[in-house]
Write a protein that holds these residues in place. Structure first.
Motif, short mmCIF file in Angstrom:
data_model
loop_
_atom_site.label_atom_id
_atom_site.label_comp_id
_atom_site.label_asym_id
_atom_site.label_seq_id
_atom_site.Cartn_x
_atom_site.Cartn_y
_atom_site.Cartn_z
N GLY A 1 0.23 -4.32 -11.60
CA GLY A 1 -0.08 -5.43 -10.71
C GLY A 1 -1.00 -4.96 -9.61
O GLY A 1 -1.48 -3.81 -9.62
N ASN A 2 -1.26 -5.83 -8.64
CA ASN A 2 -2.14 -5.46 -7.54
C ASN A 2 -1.42 -4.54 -6.57
O ASN A 2 -0.36 -4.87 -6.04
CB ASN A 2 -2.64 -6.72 -6.81
CG ASN A 2 -3.88 -7.28 -7.47
OD1 ASN A 2 -4.95 -6.70 -7.35
ND2 ASN A 2 -3.73 -8.39 -8.16
N VAL A 3 -2.03 -3.38 -6.36
CA VAL A 3 -1.49 -2.38 -5.44
C VAL A 3 -2.64 -1.89 -4.55
O VAL A 3 -3.81 -2.14 -4.82
CB VAL A 3 -0.87 -1.18 -6.19
CG1 VAL A 3 0.27 -1.66 -7.08
CG2 VAL A 3 -1.91 -0.44 -7.02
N GLY A 4 -2.29 -1.17 -3.50
CA GLY A 4 -3.31 -0.63 -2.62
C GLY A 4 -4.08 0.50 -3.28
O GLY A 4 -3.58 1.19 -4.17
N TYR A 5 -5.32 0.67 -2.83
CA TYR A 5 -6.07 1.87 -3.20
C TYR A 5 -5.46 3.01 -2.38
O TYR A 5 -6.01 3.45 -1.37
CB TYR A 5 -7.54 1.71 -2.85
CG TYR A 5 -8.41 0.95 -3.83
CD1 TYR A 5 -7.90 -0.07 -4.63
CD2 TYR A 5 -9.77 1.25 -3.95
CE1 TYR A 5 -8.71 -0.77 -5.50
CE2 TYR A 5 -10.59 0.56 -4.82
CZ TYR A 5 -10.06 -0.44 -5.60
OH TYR A 5 -10.88 -1.14 -6.47
N GLU A 6 -4.33 3.51 -2.80
CA GLU A 6 -3.58 4.49 -2.02
C GLU A 6 -2.53 5.14 -2.91
O GLU A 6 -2.30 4.73 -4.04
CB GLU A 6 -2.92 3.81 -0.82
CG GLU A 6 -2.04 2.63 -1.19
CD GLU A 6 -1.62 1.79 0.01
OE1 GLU A 6 -1.90 2.19 1.15
OE2 GLU A 6 -1.00 0.74 -0.20
N GLN A 7 -1.88 6.16 -2.37
CA GLN A 7 -0.87 6.87 -3.15
C GLN A 7 0.45 6.11 -3.22
O GLN A 7 1.15 6.17 -4.23
CB GLN A 7 -0.66 8.26 -2.55
CG GLN A 7 -1.86 9.19 -2.71
CD GLN A 7 -1.68 10.48 -1.94
OE1 GLN A 7 -1.66 10.48 -0.71
NE2 GLN A 7 -1.54 11.59 -2.66
#
Length: 361
Positions: A107-113
């Motif tokens: 799904g949509n997640v942040g451009y992050e760890q």
């Protein structure tokens, strides 16, 4: 959780707008902050992100105004968001049954760890999180986990459902624009499985050759070096019946001119105009009436039933496992590499689906 569990979290931040200009590294900022995964509200989950998909539609979030992109998607000084594959590492008590720790989701997640998603206990909260099947972890049959944001994710759904919308028939000819991309390569191979003649365009000789030699296309051409009209006349002398359009602009105008009577066009995007380009004036719209051409607009989230009922996973995973489909990804390591690869992706430097690997499962 009671004890503190603090992780370092590197994020890619939207630093400025590109608007009508090409995207550059100035639009991105890399920041590292701490995230405490022991602090989870009842409706929260925390995700450890494993893979991130780089997709052209994210370009619209770099426009200050305009288009159909919600304003909340275009805020500065917050992380970019895109489709990803993640593992749930913390889950609040109100949502722990639905989103259990250890489950894999896409799904949509942040451009992050790490990404915290809040308010999932509120019925008004909308989320596209999809719990992946248990067999998603099994890569022994030649289906990498990353495919759940490519061949078995949004690109796969777009290809599979798009052909259903076109209602393609055996023996007809389909032309696939941007055929070497994450969606196009699958459209062509699924169409071959359904008995169509398939031709495509790509941005290099290598990509065009790969489509023919590895991905079952009957013909392909390099749109950067060969005139599209001459190529389509050569590859489809009797015209084309379906156009799976990811490009728009001049190629759409040409197809309207040469498509057969009762032809069908599926428009899923216009990548030729998604990086600050001026809208292209379509001149051959009269062909719609003159040839009884049908044009369909397509948005993948109108077809999520193929995720929910398992049809996409069952159909395409089986073809992948049997080697009947060859799916091409470009996977790069490290969240900090995402900005440059995003820019390269927009300019067509890569073949196949572009993915950032953030962490091992």
């Amino acid at each position: 959780m009671t004890s503190s569990k603090i992780f370092s979290n590197t994020s890619i931040i939207r630093a400025s707008y590109a608007n009508d200009s090409d995207v550059t590294l100035a639009q991105f900022r890399i920041e590292t902050n701490d995230i405490d995964v022991s602090k989870v509200a009842p409706g929260d989950i925390i995700l450890r992100n494993l893979y991130l998909s780089l997709d052209p539609y994210v370009r619209f979030t770099l426009n200050e105004t305009g288009g159909d992109t919600p304003a909340s998607w275009r805020l500065l000084n917050v992380p970019f968001y895109g489709l990803g594959i993640s593992e749930i590492i913390a889950s609040g008590e109100a949502v722990a049954t639905k989103y259990p720790v250890g489950a894999l989701v896409s799904g949509n997640v942040g451009y992050e760890q790490y990404t915290r998603i809040s308010g999932l206990d509120d019925p008004k909260t909308q989320t596209d999180l999809r719990i992946l099947p248990a067999h998603a972890r099994d890569e022994t049959k030649g289906v990498p986990l990353s495919y759940y944001i490519s061949a078995l994710g949004m690109p796969g759904l777009t290809a599979y459902a798009g052909l259903k919308v076109l209602d393609v028939k055996p023996g007809k000819i389909i032309f696939v624009g941007s055929a070497a991309g994450g969606v196009g390569q699958l459209v062509g191979q699924l169409a071959k499985q359904q008995g169509l003649r398939v031709i495509g365009s790509a941005g290099s000789d290598e990509k065009a050759a790969y489509l023919i030699e590895k991905q079952q296309f009957d013909g392909a051409f390099n749109y950067k070096t060969e005139d599209a009209r001459e190529a389509l006349t050569r590859l489809a002398p009797n015209g084309i019946d379906y156009f799976y359009d990811t490009v728009g602009g001049a190629i759409l105008d040409l197809v309207l001119e040469i498509i057969n009577e009762h032809g069908k066009i599926l428009s899923i995007g216009m990548i030729s105009q998604e990086n600050g380009k001026e809208p292209y004036p379509i001149r051959n719209l009269n062909a719609i009436a003159r040839k009884a051409v049908t044009i369909y607009g397509f948005i993948y989230w109108h077809h999520l039933q193929y995720f929910q009922n398992g049809e996409l996973d069952t159909t395409i995973r089986s073809l992948l496992e049997q080697g009947k489909i060859n799916y091409r990804e470009e996977v790069f390591n490290g969240i900090e590499t995402a900005p440059q690869h995003f820019i390269n992706m927009l300019s067509g430097k890569y073949a196949g689906k572009v993915i950032i690997k953030i962490a091992d499962l």
